[in-house]
Design a protein around this motif. Sequence first.
Motif, PDB file in Angstrom:
ATOM      1  N   CYS A 268       0.839  -1.200   0.000  1.00 37.35           N
ATOM      2  CA  CYS A 268       0.000   0.000   0.000  1.00 37.35           C
ATOM      3  C   CYS A 268       0.877   1.255   0.000  1.00 37.35           C
ATOM      4  O   CYS A 268       1.772   1.402   0.829  1.00 37.35           O
ATOM      5  CB  CYS A 268      -0.912  -0.017   1.227  1.00 37.35           C
ATOM      6  SG  CYS A 268      -1.862   1.493   1.396  1.00 37.35           S
ATOM      7  N   ILE A 269       0.600   2.157  -0.934  1.00 34.32           N
ATOM      8  CA  ILE A 269       1.387   3.401  -1.016  1.00 34.32           C
ATOM      9  C   ILE A 269       0.601   4.586  -0.445  1.00 34.32           C
ATOM     10  O   ILE A 269       0.965   5.744  -0.645  1.00 34.32           O
ATOM     11  CB  ILE A 269       1.828   3.697  -2.469  1.00 34.32           C
ATOM     12  CG1 ILE A 269       0.604   3.697  -3.407  1.00 34.32           C
ATOM     13  CG2 ILE A 269       2.879   2.696  -2.945  1.00 34.32           C
ATOM     14  CD1 ILE A 269       0.865   4.268  -4.784  1.00 34.32           C
ATOM     15  N   LYS A 270      -0.533   4.283   0.204  1.00 35.26           N
ATOM     16  CA  LYS A 270      -1.354   5.286   0.922  1.00 35.26           C
ATOM     17  C   LYS A 270      -1.898   6.388   0.019  1.00 35.26           C
ATOM     18  O   LYS A 270      -1.995   7.545   0.403  1.00 35.26           O
ATOM     19  CB  LYS A 270      -0.567   5.918   2.077  1.00 35.26           C
ATOM     20  CG  LYS A 270       0.244   4.935   2.894  1.00 35.26           C
ATOM     21  CD  LYS A 270      -0.210   4.939   4.321  1.00 35.26           C
ATOM     22  CE  LYS A 270       0.488   3.877   5.150  1.00 35.26           C
ATOM     23  NZ  LYS A 270      -0.192   2.616   5.163  1.00 35.26           N
ATOM     24  N   CYS A 271      -2.254   6.007  -1.184  1.00 34.98           N
ATOM     25  CA  CYS A 271      -2.758   7.013  -2.128  1.00 34.98           C
ATOM     26  C   CYS A 271      -4.224   7.375  -1.882  1.00 34.98           C
ATOM     27  O   CYS A 271      -4.702   8.383  -2.388  1.00 34.98           O
ATOM     28  CB  CYS A 271      -2.585   6.508  -3.556  1.00 34.98           C
ATOM     29  SG  CYS A 271      -3.591   5.056  -3.907  1.00 34.98           S
ATOM     30  N   THR A 272      -4.958   6.518  -1.152  1.00 37.23           N
ATOM     31  CA  THR A 272      -6.390   6.669  -0.805  1.00 37.23           C
ATOM     32  C   THR A 272      -7.362   6.583  -1.992  1.00 37.23           C
ATOM     33  O   THR A 272      -8.539   6.895  -1.849  1.00 37.23           O
ATOM     34  CB  THR A 272      -6.699   7.971  -0.009  1.00 37.23           C
ATOM     35  OG1 THR A 272      -6.467   9.087  -0.850  1.00 37.23           O
ATOM     36  CG2 THR A 272      -5.943   8.083   1.265  1.00 37.23           C
TER      37      THR A 272
ATOM     38  N   CYS B 274      -8.562   3.986  -3.232  1.00 37.90           N
ATOM     39  CA  CYS B 274      -9.575   2.968  -2.903  1.00 37.90           C
ATOM     40  C   CYS B 274     -10.723   3.566  -2.101  1.00 37.90           C
ATOM     41  O   CYS B 274     -11.891   3.223  -2.306  1.00 37.90           O
ATOM     42  CB  CYS B 274      -8.939   1.796  -2.152  1.00 37.90           C
ATOM     43  SG  CYS B 274      -8.015   2.285  -0.693  1.00 37.90           S
TER      44      CYS B 274
ATOM     45  N   LYS C  44      -8.993   1.729   2.795  1.00 41.37           N
ATOM     46  CA  LYS C  44      -7.588   1.939   3.196  1.00 41.37           C
ATOM     47  C   LYS C  44      -7.449   1.709   4.694  1.00 41.37           C
ATOM     48  O   LYS C  44      -6.582   0.962   5.156  1.00 41.37           O
ATOM     49  CB  LYS C  44      -7.140   3.352   2.824  1.00 41.37           C
ATOM     50  CG  LYS C  44      -5.733   3.695   3.293  1.00 41.37           C
ATOM     51  CD  LYS C  44      -5.356   5.102   2.847  1.00 41.37           C
ATOM     52  CE  LYS C  44      -4.110   5.590   3.545  1.00 41.37           C
ATOM     53  NZ  LYS C  44      -4.344   5.950   4.955  1.00 41.37           N
TER      54      LYS C  44
ATOM     55  N   CYS D  34      -7.117   0.081  -6.928  1.00 40.90           N
ATOM     56  CA  CYS D  34      -5.798   0.123  -6.286  1.00 40.90           C
ATOM     57  C   CYS D  34      -4.640  -0.035  -7.292  1.00 40.90           C
ATOM     58  O   CYS D  34      -4.570  -1.021  -8.012  1.00 40.90           O
ATOM     59  CB  CYS D  34      -5.704  -0.988  -5.234  1.00 40.90           C
ATOM     60  SG  CYS D  34      -4.082  -1.038  -4.457  1.00 40.90           S
ATOM     61  N   PRO D  35      -3.723   0.935  -7.322  1.00 42.54           N
ATOM     62  CA  PRO D  35      -2.607   0.828  -8.275  1.00 42.54           C
ATOM     63  C   PRO D  35      -1.526  -0.150  -7.816  1.00 42.54           C
ATOM     64  O   PRO D  35      -0.621  -0.485  -8.575  1.00 42.54           O
ATOM     65  CB  PRO D  35      -2.055   2.257  -8.311  1.00 42.54           C
ATOM     66  CG  PRO D  35      -2.392   2.836  -6.982  1.00 42.54           C
ATOM     67  CD  PRO D  35      -3.671   2.187  -6.542  1.00 42.54           C
ATOM     68  N   SER D  36      -1.597  -0.583  -6.540  1.00 38.51           N
ATOM     69  CA  SER D  36      -0.540  -1.455  -6.017  1.00 38.51           C
ATOM     70  C   SER D  36      -0.983  -2.905  -5.873  1.00 38.51           C
ATOM     71  O   SER D  36      -0.284  -3.716  -5.262  1.00 38.51           O
ATOM     72  CB  SER D  36      -0.082  -0.947  -4.646  1.00 38.51           C
ATOM     73  OG  SER D  36       0.377   0.358  -4.760  1.00 38.51           O
TER      74      SER D  36
ATOM     75  N   ILE E 174      -7.383  -5.668  -0.988  1.00 41.17           N
ATOM     76  CA  ILE E 174      -8.010  -4.950   0.121  1.00 41.17           C
ATOM     77  C   ILE E 174      -9.277  -5.661   0.613  1.00 41.17           C
ATOM     78  O   ILE E 174      -9.440  -5.897   1.817  1.00 41.17           O
ATOM     79  CB  ILE E 174      -8.382  -3.502  -0.293  1.00 41.17           C
ATOM     80  CG1 ILE E 174      -7.247  -2.888  -1.109  1.00 41.17           C
ATOM     81  CG2 ILE E 174      -8.717  -2.657   0.919  1.00 41.17           C
ATOM     82  CD1 ILE E 174      -7.657  -1.679  -1.924  1.00 41.17           C
TER      83      ILE E 174
HETATM   84  S1  SF4 Z   1      -5.611   2.226  -3.415  1.00 41.73           S
HETATM   85 FE1  SF4 Z   1      -4.177   0.600  -2.791  1.00 41.73          FE
HETATM   86  S2  SF4 Z   1      -2.246   1.667  -2.507  1.00 41.73           S
HETATM   87 FE2  SF4 Z   1      -3.825   3.257  -2.521  1.00 41.73          FE
HETATM   88  S3  SF4 Z   1      -4.401   3.497  -0.327  1.00 41.73           S
HETATM   89 FE3  SF4 Z   1      -5.796   1.974  -1.184  1.00 41.73          FE
HETATM   90  S4  SF4 Z   1      -4.784   0.023  -0.721  1.00 41.73           S
HETATM   91 FE4  SF4 Z   1      -3.227   1.600  -0.486  1.00 41.73          FE
END
Ligand code: SF4
Length: 398
Positions: A12-16, A18, A35, A69-71, A75
């Motif tokens: 997770c890169i914490k981009c939010t 999701c 997230k 999610c880009p990563s 989730i």
């Molecule tokens: S979209 Fe993926 S990478 Fe970004 S906050 Fe949510 S779980 Fe983390």
Amino acid sequence: MIKLENISFDYCIKCTVCTIYCPVARATHLFPGPKQSGPDTERLRIKNPELVDESLKYCSNCKRCEIACPSNVKIADLIQDAKWRYLKKKFRFRDYFMSHTDLVGSIATKVSALINFFMSLSIVRFFMEMFLRIPMRRVFPKYNSRTFQSWFRGIKKSQSSFSKKAVYFHGCYVNYNNSSLGKDMVRVLNAMGIGIEVPDEKCCGVPLIANGYLKKARKNAAFNISSLQTILSDDTTIISTSSSCSFALKYEYAHLLGMDNTKIFNRVEYITKYLYNRFQEGMAPKMKPVNLRAAYHAPCHLERMGGVIYTIDLLKKIPGLDLVILHSECCGIAGTYGFKKEYYDISQKIGQELFRSIERAEAEIVITDCETCKMQIEMNTPYEVIHPVSLLAKALDQ
Ligand code: SF4
Ligand code: SF4
């Protein structure tokens, strides 16, 4: 001991993104979003299960966060797993009744006229809301008077004349509620020179998973994997007309139930992908114009599988179809989620944008691949909702 079966939270890169994409977080402040409920708190939960947060129960497992999610963080799987692992499970007759679809369906089809009549009575629905916490306004699908399996036994012999075959996992909805969809599929494939084989099958497990009956879901998964393996020959594909059944057979069995489905994984195809590929090989049946304006709604689980493009391209091949592709939105029902009083208002709120866009499309009919999306749209709009395969069956020039 710390169990690390799904360590995707580490990516997770914490981009939010999701959280922005999550329809439940948008509809209610009671759910903090994927997230926070997924990767953020997974580390805490695996260290100390007491840090689990009850709000997990609001996740509908629609998987839209995973699409965004880009990563590639799993989730929804993290949240579902945490729900069963850490939250206390209470027995509810309603959840048992809604998740044991083979048991309920096999009884209900025997007395379908009676059940369909009772389920249409307001007084019955009133007591269902009072005692079972199933909202009175929720409309249930009708039951067939004969299962698809029983109908298929009558035509099984005719399928042996086809040299090319496909194995059809029909699922509970076709078997107990809408056998005409299964019959349409047989017609379409037969018109393309493809015969059908139907395996012995049990519910794919989606409603069991959603209601926490994991042991039973694993038992059904083991039965289905073994039954499908037995019937498969070297060049057959396992097709399904339910986007959720296909998703379960391909992904939920391994990701959520920990089952080994490698022998069937590459063979399972949602029906529109299978048909699209056969059309590309020159096997399209002869079709006549349907002369219809239709709005297409893409189900979340089909989006997650990357299958929407095949449905759209297949629909574009139907002559005389004026297709409006609706903006991607969750309908809100998410299987049995929208049948529960505690989630009903959230489910309805989520669907509003979709219902409005259907109105704006000014179509005569709505098309979708998912049975519960159909239930939700038909309950909230004046439109009939049809499966892509049933529309193809209508277009057959026979
Ligand atoms: S979209 Fe993926 S990478 Fe970004 S906050 Fe949510 S779980 Fe983390
Ligand atoms: S599965 Fe759906 S409801 Fe659950 S967190 Fe993801 S987007 Fe939200």
